[in-house]
Design a protein around this motif. Structure first.
Motif, mmCIF file in Angstrom:
data_model
loop_
_atom_site.group_PDB
_atom_site.id
_atom_site.type_symbol
_atom_site.label_atom_id
_atom_site.label_comp_id
_atom_site.label_asym_id
_atom_site.label_seq_id
_atom_site.Cartn_x
_atom_site.Cartn_y
_atom_site.Cartn_z
ATOM 1 N N LYS A 101 -12.049 29.080 9.461
ATOM 2 C CA LYS A 101 -11.208 28.772 8.298
ATOM 3 C C LYS A 101 -10.935 29.996 7.405
ATOM 4 O O LYS A 101 -10.311 29.865 6.357
ATOM 5 C CB LYS A 101 -11.869 27.682 7.457
ATOM 6 N N LYS A 132 -9.468 33.268 5.626
ATOM 7 C CA LYS A 132 -8.094 33.606 5.270
ATOM 8 C C LYS A 132 -8.014 35.046 4.773
ATOM 9 O O LYS A 132 -9.038 35.668 4.455
ATOM 10 C CB LYS A 132 -7.573 32.656 4.179
ATOM 11 N N PHE A 157 -0.888 31.057 13.763
ATOM 12 C CA PHE A 157 -1.090 30.503 12.420
ATOM 13 C C PHE A 157 0.133 30.850 11.597
ATOM 14 O O PHE A 157 1.065 31.501 12.072
ATOM 15 C CB PHE A 157 -2.369 31.043 11.778
ATOM 16 N N PHE A 165 -1.897 26.707 0.823
ATOM 17 C CA PHE A 165 -2.671 27.816 1.368
ATOM 18 C C PHE A 165 -4.088 27.376 1.720
ATOM 19 O O PHE A 165 -4.752 27.987 2.556
ATOM 20 C CB PHE A 165 -2.703 28.981 0.383
ATOM 21 N N ASP A 166 -4.575 26.312 1.109
ATOM 22 C CA ASP A 166 -5.902 25.815 1.418
ATOM 23 C C ASP A 166 -5.930 25.099 2.775
ATOM 24 O O ASP A 166 -6.999 24.890 3.352
ATOM 25 C CB ASP A 166 -6.373 24.855 0.318
ATOM 26 N N ASP A 171 -5.588 24.491 6.800
ATOM 27 C CA ASP A 171 -6.120 25.343 7.861
ATOM 28 C C ASP A 171 -5.060 26.173 8.571
ATOM 29 O O ASP A 171 -5.345 27.264 9.068
ATOM 30 C CB ASP A 171 -6.868 24.491 8.890
ATOM 31 N N TYR A 228 -2.430 27.685 7.417
ATOM 32 C CA TYR A 228 -1.975 28.858 6.670
ATOM 33 C C TYR A 228 -3.156 29.815 6.493
ATOM 34 O O TYR A 228 -4.137 29.502 5.822
ATOM 35 C CB TYR A 228 -1.415 28.458 5.305
ATOM 36 N N ARG A 229 -3.031 30.992 7.085
ATOM 37 C CA ARG A 229 -4.171 31.924 7.084
ATOM 38 C C ARG A 229 -3.917 33.177 6.258
ATOM 39 O O ARG A 229 -4.875 33.827 5.833
ATOM 40 C CB ARG A 229 -4.507 32.335 8.532
ATOM 41 N N LEU A 230 -2.645 33.555 6.049
ATOM 42 C CA LEU A 230 -2.335 34.772 5.295
ATOM 43 C C LEU A 230 -1.461 34.449 4.089
ATOM 44 O O LEU A 230 -0.555 33.621 4.178
ATOM 45 C CB LEU A 230 -1.604 35.793 6.175
ATOM 46 N N GLN A 264 -10.046 31.090 -4.198
ATOM 47 C CA GLN A 264 -9.939 30.550 -2.849
ATOM 48 C C GLN A 264 -11.131 31.100 -2.063
ATOM 49 O O GLN A 264 -11.092 32.219 -1.542
ATOM 50 C CB GLN A 264 -8.618 30.944 -2.198
ATOM 51 N N LYS A 268 -12.242 30.756 0.759
ATOM 52 C CA LYS A 268 -12.070 31.079 2.181
ATOM 53 C C LYS A 268 -11.495 32.480 2.394
ATOM 54 O O LYS A 268 -11.414 32.944 3.527
ATOM 55 C CB LYS A 268 -11.159 30.046 2.847
ATOM 56 N N LEU A 269 -11.077 33.158 1.344
ATOM 57 C CA LEU A 269 -10.547 34.516 1.492
ATOM 58 C C LEU A 269 -11.670 35.460 1.905
ATOM 59 O O LEU A 269 -12.693 35.566 1.220
ATOM 60 C CB LEU A 269 -9.936 34.997 0.179
#
Length: 1018
Positions: A603, A605, A634, A668-669, A671, A673-675, A688, A690-691
Motif C-alpha cells: 500500500k 505511496k 497503478f 489518493f488514499d 489502493d 492511486y500510488r503517486l 498520509q 502510507k507515503l
C-alpha cells in the motif's frame, strides 16, 4: 539489611506515596484488617485488598457498595426491596459497560429502573459550589497490588490496579532495571503475550489505560490486542529527546505517582482528556479511546494554569513537532480554555472569579485540510453540542461571536477582514488558538483579526475621552494602530513545529537576556526517538544535473550574468526532455523499490514535488505515458489550485483527474492511486501515513523544506512502516542544504534578540528625502481614508505621488528600484512589528497606510529586459544526471538553535549587475553544472581561491593592477600576472593549464572568474 531493588520494592514505593502506607507496614503493625479509613492518607488513596475484587464484573465490590451506600443511600433504597437488587445493579452495569465502555458510565452515571447512580463525582472548578467540592472528596480512590483478575486462571496477577469508587481505571505492570528487566521490552511483552485479554478487566474500554512502568520509563496503551498492541511512551523527555531526566528525589518515573495519579489529576484526565471516538452505530471494539501523551497533558495544563494566573492579553508559542498529536492538543486546549477561571479578582480581563476568563475560543488554521479534522475532534469531545460553530464566511463568524458561541473554528482563508459591524467585542475576552502559526499571522490577516477583536488596549485614555462621532483623524489613527496590536482582551496560543524569527518574537516568551523562547517544547528529536515520526533524512539520495547549452545565435548580446544563470537553469529544468529523463528515474525506483517490494503490505505511496504548476502538469502527463507503456500497474493523481493554461489549453485539477478537487485526498488514499504529483499544494498539513517515497525537483529551504519532507514521517504501525522504508530522491538540493534547513527545528528554537525597529527611522528618512511625496499628502490621504471618504477622492493624492515617481522627478531606474524596495521593506517590517511594539509611532502608521496604496502604482522598468529574450537564444543540447550521494543519512545538530531576528537593514538597488556576453554566460553555466574539468566542485573552489591569492601576492599586483586607474593598462597587467601564476602552476595543475592554454572559451571564463575573486572591477 540491604536495600530492596526488586519489583515489590517499586510497588511499595508507589502504594506508600498514594495511600500513606503500604501492605507490608500494616501487616507488621498488625493493622491490615483495621477499618479502611485508617488506610487513607498520602495522596488520598485507599489501600485495596485483592480479595475484594470480583473478576466477573471487574469491580472492587467492597469499595463500590461502600461508595453507593455512603453517598446515594436514597437511590439504593429504591431497589433494595427487590431480593436480587445487588445482582440487578451489577448485571445492568456489566451490560452497559460492554456496550458503551467505562467512560460513559463515569460521566453519565448508571440508571437502574427508577434509580440513578452517580458513579464519579467530578472535580470542582473555581466557581463550583461547596456541595460539588464536598462531593468530590466523597470519591474513593484506591490501589490494589497483585490483583488476581482472571476467571479462567485464578492465580494470574497484575501488579497494580487503580480504582475510582471500586471501578478500575488503570492497570500497571512494573519492572525494575536493577533486576535486569525494563518496561519497554519486558513490561510491554507481558501485556502482549502473557495477559488474557478475554478477561473482563482487560476488555477494551473496560479500563481506560494500561501502563508498563519501570524506574526509568513509562509506556501506555488504551487497547490490549495481543501481539498487535501498540504502546506509546509516556515520558517527560530528556535533553530534548526520549526518556526521563534524572530525579534527585527518587526514581525517574516518580512524576507518575507524584503528579499524574493524584486524585485531582485523574479526575481532570477523565473529565477533560479521555475521549472515545467513533460513530454511534459502530460496535465498541471498533472505536478508538484517546488518552493524552504526557506532553499533551502537560502543555494544556500549563496553558490553563498560566491563563488563570495572568489573565488575558498574553501570547504563547507552543513548539510541537510533527507527530506530537497537535490536533488533539488543540482540541483539549480549546475545550479547557472555555472553562478557565481567574484565580482571583485582580487577574487582567477577569469578570469575577465565578465567571470564565474567556467568552469564546477561536481556533484559526491556515491548513484547509485540518479544518474539518479539528471541528470533528472538538465535536466528539464536547458533551454539549451547541457550543461549537464553524465559520465559513464573514457573516457566520460575526454571528458566532455575537451570539456567544464558545468554540469557533475558522481558517485563515475564510477569516473575514471585518472591523465594522461587530458589536461590543471589546467587552468580550477571546482565546485565539492559531495552528501552524507562520507568516499568515503577520501582516494584513492578523491586522484584520486584531481589529475585529476590539478597540483599544487602554480604554480610559481613549474611549472615555470622547465618543467615536467626535474623534478626529489623529484618534482614528491611534485606534487603528492599537487595534493592530495584540489585543488586551485576547490571548494568543500559537502552535507550530517550525517557528520563524518573527513568530518567536510575536508569540514567544521574553527572557531576561532579551531572547525569546517557546512556552512549551516537544522537539522533532523527541518525536523521532519516541517513534511517533520517522526520520525522513535517514535515506536521502541527491542527483546533480549536468547541462550543456548550445548557443543558437551567432551574436553576443549582453545579459545580466546572475539573472541569466537562474533563467537558464529554470529553462533546462522545465524542458520536456529533462522532465522525461527524471520521470523515468523516479518510476524506475518507485516500481522496483516500492511497488515490487510490496512495502507497507503493498500500500506504499509516493509524492513527486515539482517547481511549478506547469512542471507538475508536464510531469503528470509524462508519468501517465510511462505507466501506460508498462500496462498501467497503478494510477497517478495531480494536485494544484486554480487554473493553468499551457500551449493554449486550460487545465484544472478536476479536469485532469476526472473527479472533484475536494475528493483528491480521499481518492489518493485508495489502493490503486500510488503517486501524487504536486507543486505547492499538500506540502503542508497533509497527513498520509502510507507515503514512503518522495521525488523532489524543487528548491526547498527553511521551513518549507522541513514541512515538505515531513509528509513522509507519519508512522503507520499497522502497515509495519519503518524508517528504512523511507526514501527521498532529490534532483535539486544538496544534503548540506537540507541539513541547514532541518537543524534549527530538530530540538528547541529561540530568537537571540528582538528585531531592531529603529531601522524604520532610516527607511522613512530615505523615502522622505527622495521627494516622491509631500508629508501633507500623507496626512491628507490618511485622514480621508479613515473618514471613509470615497475612492475617487483618494486616488488623486496617490496618483500625484506616483506621477512624480514615474515621470516628473526624472529618477534613474536604479533610484526607482531603490525607492520601491525600501517602501516595500518599510511596509513589511512595520506591518509585522506594529502588533508587538510597546509604543506608538503615529508617523510610521500614517506612512504605512499611504505606502500600501502607493506601491502598486510605482513603475520600475527592468533595465535588463534583454533577459527576456535569453531563452530564445539557447538550446538544450545534452542533459545528464549523476548520483552524487546515495542513501545518505543526514545527521542533525541536537543543540538548541538561536535564530537571528529578521534582517532589518535597509536594502537598496544600487548594486550594479555585471553584464556578460552570451558565450560567457553559456560557458559559465556549463562550467558550473557540466564538469568538463576532472576536478570536483570542491577542488575547483579551493584551487580558484588559492590562485586568486597567488595573483594578489604577485609583486606587480599592487602597483600595476590594484593602484592603476588606467583600465586598459590594468587589464593587460592583470592578464600578464595571471599568465605568470598559471605558468608556475603548470606542473601541479596540468589539466587546468591545458584548458587555460588551449581553450579560448575556458580562458575567458577563467579570466573573468579570477577578476571577480580578486575584487578588481575590470
Amino acid at each position: 539489611m540491604p536495600s530492596q531493588t526488586n519489583e515489590q520494592a517499586l510497588e511499595q514505593t508507589i502504594e506508600k506515596i498514594l495511600t500513606g502506607s503500604c501492605v507490608e507496614e500494616l501487616r507488621s503493625a498488625g493493622q491490615l484488617n483495621e477499618p479502611k479509613e485508617l488506610y487513607r492518607s498520602g495522596k488520598g488513596y485507599f489501600i485495596g485488598r485483592p480479595n475484594d475484587f470480583n473478576a466477573k464484573y471487574a469491580l472492587d465490590t467492597e469499595r463500590f457498595w461502600h461508595f453507593l451506600e455512603t453517598t446515594q443511600a436514597e437511590e439504593l433504597a429504591k431497589l433494595q426491596k427487590q431480593p436480587d437488587w445487588q445482582l440487578k445493579i451489577l448485571e445492568r452495569f456489566d451490560r452497559l459497560i460492554k456496550k458503551y465502555g467505562i467512560l460513559r458510565l463515569l460521566k453519565k452515571g448508571l440508571e437502574v429502573d427508577d434509580a440513578h447512580f452517580t458513579l464519579f463525582y467530578v472535580a470542582p472548578l473555581a466557581s463550583s459550589s461547596p456541595a460539588i467540592k464536598e462531593n468530590f472528596e466523597k470519591n474513593e480512590f484506591s490501589v490494589t497490588r497483585q490483583l488476581r483478575y482472571s476467571l479462567s486462571n485464578p492465580q494470574e496477577e497484575i501488579d497494580m490496579v487503580f480504582f475510582i469508587n471500586g471501578i478500575p481505571f488503570a492497570t500497571m505492570e512494573l519492572k525494575n532495571h536493577w533486576t535486569g528487566q525494563n518496561a519497554k521490552v519486558h513490561g510491554v511483552n507481558q501485556y502482549k503475550f502473557k495477559r488474557d485479554i478475554s478477561q473482563p478487566l482487560l476488555n477494551f474500554a473496560r479500563c481506560i489505560v494500561h501502563f508498563a512502568v519501570d524506574t526509568d520509563e513509562a509506556y501506555m496503551t488504551t487497547k490490549l490486542d495481543g501481539g498487535n498492541t501498540f504502546f506509546l511512551p509516556f515520558n517527560l523527555g530528556n535533553n530534548n529527546g526520549k526518556g526521563n531526566p534524572p530525579n534527585p528525589f527518587g526514581h525517574k518515573t516518580n512524576y507518575l505517582w507524584d503528579e499524574v495519579f493524584t486524585r485531582e489529576s485523574v479526575a481532570n484526565i477523565i473529565q477533560h482528556f479521555v475521549r472515545l471516538d467513533g460513530k454511534d452505530s459502530e460496535p465498541l471494539n471498533k472505536k478508538t479511546l484517546y488518552f493524552p501523551r504526557y506532553h499533551q497533558m502537560d502543555v494544556v495544563r500549563k496553558l490553563v494554569h498560566h491563563a488563570s494566573e495572568k489573565g488575558t492579553g498574553q501570547t504563547y508559542l507552543i513548539q510541537h513537532s510533527a507527530g506530537s498529536g497537535k490536533s488533539n492538543s488543540i482540541t483539549w486546549a480549546a475545550y479547557q480554555l472555555i472553562e478557565t477561571y481567574p484565580i482571583n479578582d485582580s487577574v487582567p480581563g477577569n469578570k469575577g472569579i465565578s465567571n470564565p476568563l474567556f467568552d469564546s475560543v477561536i481556533v484559526v488554521t491556515d491548513r484547509k485540510i485540518l479544518d474539518k479534522q479539528l471541528r470533528d475532534n472538538i465535536k466528539e469531545f464536547s458533551e454539549v453540542k451547541n457550543i461549537i460553530a464553524p465559520a465559513f464566511s464573514s457573516r457566520e463568524l460575526r454571528e458566532a461571536l455575537e451570539s456567544g458561541k464558545k468554540i469557533i473554528i475558522t481558517t485563515i482563508q475564510k477569516f473575514p477582514f471585518i472591523i465594522d459591524g461587530i458589536s461590543d467585542l471589546s467587552e468580550k475576552n477571546f482565546a485565539v488558538i492559531i495552528d501552524e502559526a507562520h507568516s499568515s499571522q503577520g501582516g494584513a490577516t492578523s491586522d484584520k483579526m486584531n481589529q475585529a477583536m476590539g478597540n483599544t488596549a487602554n480604554e480610559e485614555s481613549f474611549d472615555d475621552a470622547q465618543d467615536s462621532e467626535n474623534e478626529d483623524a489623529q484618534d482614528k489613527i491611534v485606534a487603528a494602530m492599537r487595534s493592530r496590536k495584540m489585543r488586551g482582551n485576547a490571548s494568543y496560543f500559537a502552535f507550530t513545529a517550525t517557528p520563524k524569527n518573527i513568530t518567536l518574537e510575536k508569540f514567544g516568551t521574553l527572557q531576561a537576556d532579551g531572547s525569546f523562547k517557546p512556552f512549551h517544547l516537544y522537539s522533532m528529536k523527541q518525536a523521532i526517538e519516541e517513534g511517533f515520526i520517522l526520520d525522513v533524512l535517514a535515506n536521502y539520495t541527491t542527483y546533480k544535473s549536468y547541462y550543456e547549452i548550445n548557443k543558437s545565435i551567432e551574436d553576443n548580446p549582453l545579459f545580466d550574468s546572475s539573472k541569466a544563470q537562474k533563467k537558464l537553469r529554470a529553462f533546462v529544468e522545465r524542458d520536456p526532455r529533462t522532465i522525461a529523463t527524471k520521470a523515468e528515474i523516479m518510476l524506475d525506483h518507485f516500481m522496483s523499490q516500492v511497488v515490487n517490494k510490496k512495502l507497507l503490505k503493498g500500500k506504499a505511496k509516493g509524492m513527486v514535488v515539482t517547481q511549478s504548476i506547469e512542471s507538475a502538469i508536464n510531469y503528470y502527463f509524462v508519468i501517465k505515458d510511462i505507466l501506460k507503456s508498462k500496462g498501467n500497474p497503478f494510477d497517478v493523481i495531480l494536485a494544484f489550485s486554480g487554473k493553468k493554461t499551457i500551449n493554449g489549453i486550460e487545465y484544472t485539477e478536476d479536469s485532469i483527474n476526472g473527479f472533484p478537487e475536494k475528493d483528491t485526498k480521499d481518492k489518493f488514499d485508495e489502493d490503486n492511486y500510488r503517486l501524487l504529483v504536486v507543486a505547492n499544494k499538500y506540502l503542508t498539513g497533509f497527513d498520509q501515513p502510507k507515503l514512503t517515497a518522495m521525488y523532489v525537483d524543487k528548491k526547498l529551504q527553511g521551513v518549507l523544506a522541513v514541512q515538505a519532507l515531513s509528509r513522509l514521517n507519519r508512522s503507520a504501525n499497522k502497515l509495519g512502516k519503518r524508517t528504512e522504508d523511507l526514501f527521498v530522491l532529490d534532483f535539486f538540493n544538496s544534503t548540506e542544504d537540507i541539513k541547514e534547513a532541518f537543524d534549527p527545528f530538530y530540538t528547541s528554537t529561540t530568537l537571540s534578540r528582538a528585531t531592531d525597529v529603529n531601522v524604520l527611522h532610516e527607511l522613512k528618512s530615505s523615502l522622505d528625502d527622495t521627494g516622491v511625496y509631500e508629508w501633507y499628502e500623507v496626512e491628507d490621504f490618511v485622514q480621508k481614508y479613515f473618514d471613509k471618504v470615497e475612492a475617487p477622492f483618494l486616488s488623486p493624492i496617490i496618483d500625484t505621488a506616483a506621477q512624480r515617481f514615474n515621470h516628473d522627478l526624472d529618477l534613474e531606474d536604479a533610484q526607482k528600484a531603490d525607492f520601491k524596495i525600501k517602501a516595500k521593506q518599510f511596509v513589511k517590517i512595520y506591518g509585522q512589528m506594529a502588533a508587538i511594539l510597546p509604543y506608538e509611532m503615529i508617523t510610521w502608521e500614517k506612512l504605512y497606510w499611504f505606502l500600501k496604496f502607493l506601491i502598486p502604482k510605482l513603475i520600475v522598468v527592468d533595465t535588463n529586459s534583454p533577459i527576456d529574450g535569453l531563452l530564445d537564444t539557447v538550446d538544450l543540447s545534452t542533459y545528464g544526471l549523476e548520483r552524487v550521494k546515495l542513501n545518505a543519512t543526514i545527521g542533525l545538530d541536537d543543540s538548541a538553535t538561536q535564530l537571528d531576528p529578521q534582517n532589518p537593514n535597509p536594502r537598496g538597488a544600487h548594486n550594479k549587475d555585471e553584464e556578460d556576453p552570451l558565450d560567457l554566460i553559456v560557458k559559465s553555466f556549463n562550467e558550473r553544472w557540466f564538469q568538463g574539468w576532472e576536478a570536483t566542485p570542491e577542488d575547483q573552489r579551493v584551487k580558484f581561491v588559492t590562485l586568486s591569492k597567488q595573483i594578489q601576492a604577485h609583486p606587480d599586483y599592487l602597483s600595476k593592477v590594484a593602484g592603476n586607474s588606467d583600465v586598459a593598462n590594468r587589464d593587460l597587467a592583470f592578464k600578464k600576472i595571471l599568465d605568470d601564476v598559471m605558468s608556475k602552476q603548470r606542473k601541479n595543475e596540468l589539466d587546468l593549464y591545458r584548458l587555460y592554454a588551449k581553450d579560448d572559451a575556458f580562458y575567458q571564463a577563467f579570466l573573468d572568474t579570477m577578476k571577480r575573486m580578486t575584487g578588481i572591477n575590470l
